[in-house]
Enzyme design. Sequence first.
Site, mmCIF file in Angstrom:
data_model
loop_
_atom_site.group_PDB
_atom_site.id
_atom_site.type_symbol
_atom_site.label_atom_id
_atom_site.label_comp_id
_atom_site.label_asym_id
_atom_site.label_seq_id
_atom_site.Cartn_x
_atom_site.Cartn_y
_atom_site.Cartn_z
ATOM 1 N N SER A 60 -23.196 24.870 -54.691
ATOM 2 C CA SER A 60 -21.639 24.059 -54.216
ATOM 3 C C SER A 60 -21.383 24.029 -52.765
ATOM 4 C CB SER A 60 -20.266 24.758 -55.250
ATOM 5 O OG SER A 60 -20.457 26.323 -54.695
ATOM 6 N N GLN A 61 -22.465 24.749 -52.355
ATOM 7 C CA GLN A 61 -21.855 24.933 -50.666
ATOM 8 C C GLN A 61 -21.895 24.131 -49.640
ATOM 9 O OE1 GLN A 61 -24.975 28.146 -49.661
ATOM 10 N NE2 GLN A 61 -23.250 29.756 -50.736
ATOM 11 N N ARG A 105 -34.985 27.530 -46.815
ATOM 12 C CA ARG A 105 -33.546 26.293 -48.060
ATOM 13 C C ARG A 105 -33.477 25.607 -47.978
ATOM 14 N NH1 ARG A 105 -29.190 31.909 -49.056
ATOM 15 N NH2 ARG A 105 -28.484 30.323 -50.179
ATOM 16 N N ARG A 147 -28.363 40.888 -52.854
ATOM 17 C CA ARG A 147 -28.025 41.279 -53.345
ATOM 18 C C ARG A 147 -29.039 42.264 -54.737
ATOM 19 N NH1 ARG A 147 -22.993 38.779 -53.061
ATOM 20 N NH2 ARG A 147 -23.480 36.982 -52.142
ATOM 21 N N ASP A 201 -24.760 34.645 -58.787
ATOM 22 C CA ASP A 201 -25.065 35.601 -57.820
ATOM 23 C C ASP A 201 -24.845 36.647 -58.188
ATOM 24 O OD1 ASP A 201 -25.146 34.210 -55.692
ATOM 25 O OD2 ASP A 201 -23.415 34.759 -54.952
ATOM 26 N N LYS A 244 -16.841 37.507 -48.163
ATOM 27 C CA LYS A 244 -17.346 36.310 -47.413
ATOM 28 C C LYS A 244 -17.616 34.802 -47.695
ATOM 29 C CE LYS A 244 -21.669 35.132 -48.813
ATOM 30 N NZ LYS A 244 -23.482 34.721 -48.907
ATOM 31 N N SER A 245 -16.938 34.572 -48.699
ATOM 32 C CA SER A 245 -17.181 33.175 -49.604
ATOM 33 C C SER A 245 -14.928 32.934 -48.745
ATOM 34 C CB SER A 245 -16.865 32.789 -50.309
ATOM 35 O OG SER A 245 -18.063 32.980 -51.221
ATOM 36 N N GLY A 305 -26.713 31.632 -46.054
ATOM 37 C CA GLY A 305 -26.735 29.879 -45.827
ATOM 38 C C GLY A 305 -25.287 28.945 -45.961
#
Length: 432
Positions: free
Chosen positions: A171-172, A128, A395, A319, A22-23, A100
């Site tokens: 970190s995003q 969020r 998750r 995660d 996904k990242s 997110g």
Amino acid sequence: MAMRVCIVPRRLTGTVKIPASKSHTIRQLIIASLADGESEIINPLDSLDTRSCIAACRAFGAEISEHQIDGELLSLKIKGNNSFKKGLNYHAPVDIGNSGTTFYLALAAAGLQSEWIEFTGDEQIQKRSAAPLLEALACFGIEVQSSNGCAPVKIRGPWKGGKASLPCPTSQYLSALLIASPLAPAGTTTEIEVPLLNEKPYIDMTLSYLKANDITVKTAPDYSSFTVPGGYSWKAFSGAVPGDFSSAAFPAAAAAITGGPVSLSGLDLQDTQGDKYFFEILKEMGCTIHCGIDNGSSITVLRDGILRGGSFDLNETPDLLPAAAVVAAFAHGDTRLYNIAHARIKETDRIAVMARELAKLGVCCTELPDGLVIHGKGSLFPAENPVIDGHGDHRIVMAFAAAALGSPFPVEITTAECAGVTYPRFFNMLQS
């Protein structure tokens, strides 16, 4: 539509093809949409989060086409908007769903252009906070409208450069600025001070894309500051997306719980993804880990002895908390998962939720401000036919599905549909 699943205990064995990262998929979609020319993303993740990102990229003016065979997404072709030179292409708020990563990266990218664009999302996204990122964007001359730092948010540039302090519980926030700021006008400079940084491997992932595009960023050795000159552009590209170690953690956890062996294909241990650390955790807890061709295109997890408790710093890989916690429930002795206060600001407060739901399976936990201690006794001790609340968190749902395979009774899990955020065929995999 809310979905419940009932997991019947059994041993999980066989080979599992791990979905794409996904990242990487979302980073590549954003970068390709800002690039000049046509890019191709091969083997992207096809999930709800990816669909949310595609919607945002189309609003940015990118043209995206899909190549599918028998319903399987094989590639995406993206004609980029060359730093918004063609303008935006949207007429209503852009709904980024539950993603997110899309939310934060799209907010920064939107600051590069001079039209208002509004982003909204589902109920979890609207809780969020993006406040630290929005405050940093305002320091760079970008107009921001938000009532509480959460979606809905409206953004309008242009990016003027400057200096900002950006604490990064996720970190995003920083990845968003690193992807967007090189496209600011030539002559501008974006300076970012980072007094707090969690999830460092994801910054290494983002920096690898800058390096591949010959974008020069002045980076402090400890990642406490970054200086990014403007005037760069992203290049069109073609490449495949590697398998997702975050998703691989769940069938790997199931193998550790039930014994396996389970072979996980499509992974690359040389990739920057921090969640490959999960295999080190499993090894320390008593599992056998075999790496296949090229040191990791397949990884096999096997357990033929007992699981042992341990102590693991998950700051860089929050995660992993749900998967690690359910494995720890089957271990003998305490397992301490720590330095992850930021796990409380994910889709749910994952520390509190894991403690609460594990209790339904007869597992005692101690919550810490920055983590969780699981007091493992080697197995679960649930009441008959327990029902786990998945809390709409992909998750959490997948972790308890793995745990249920080792339960003495079938386990029902609510909000199971949310596994499709990152792993659409997860329950098919468990049943196959």
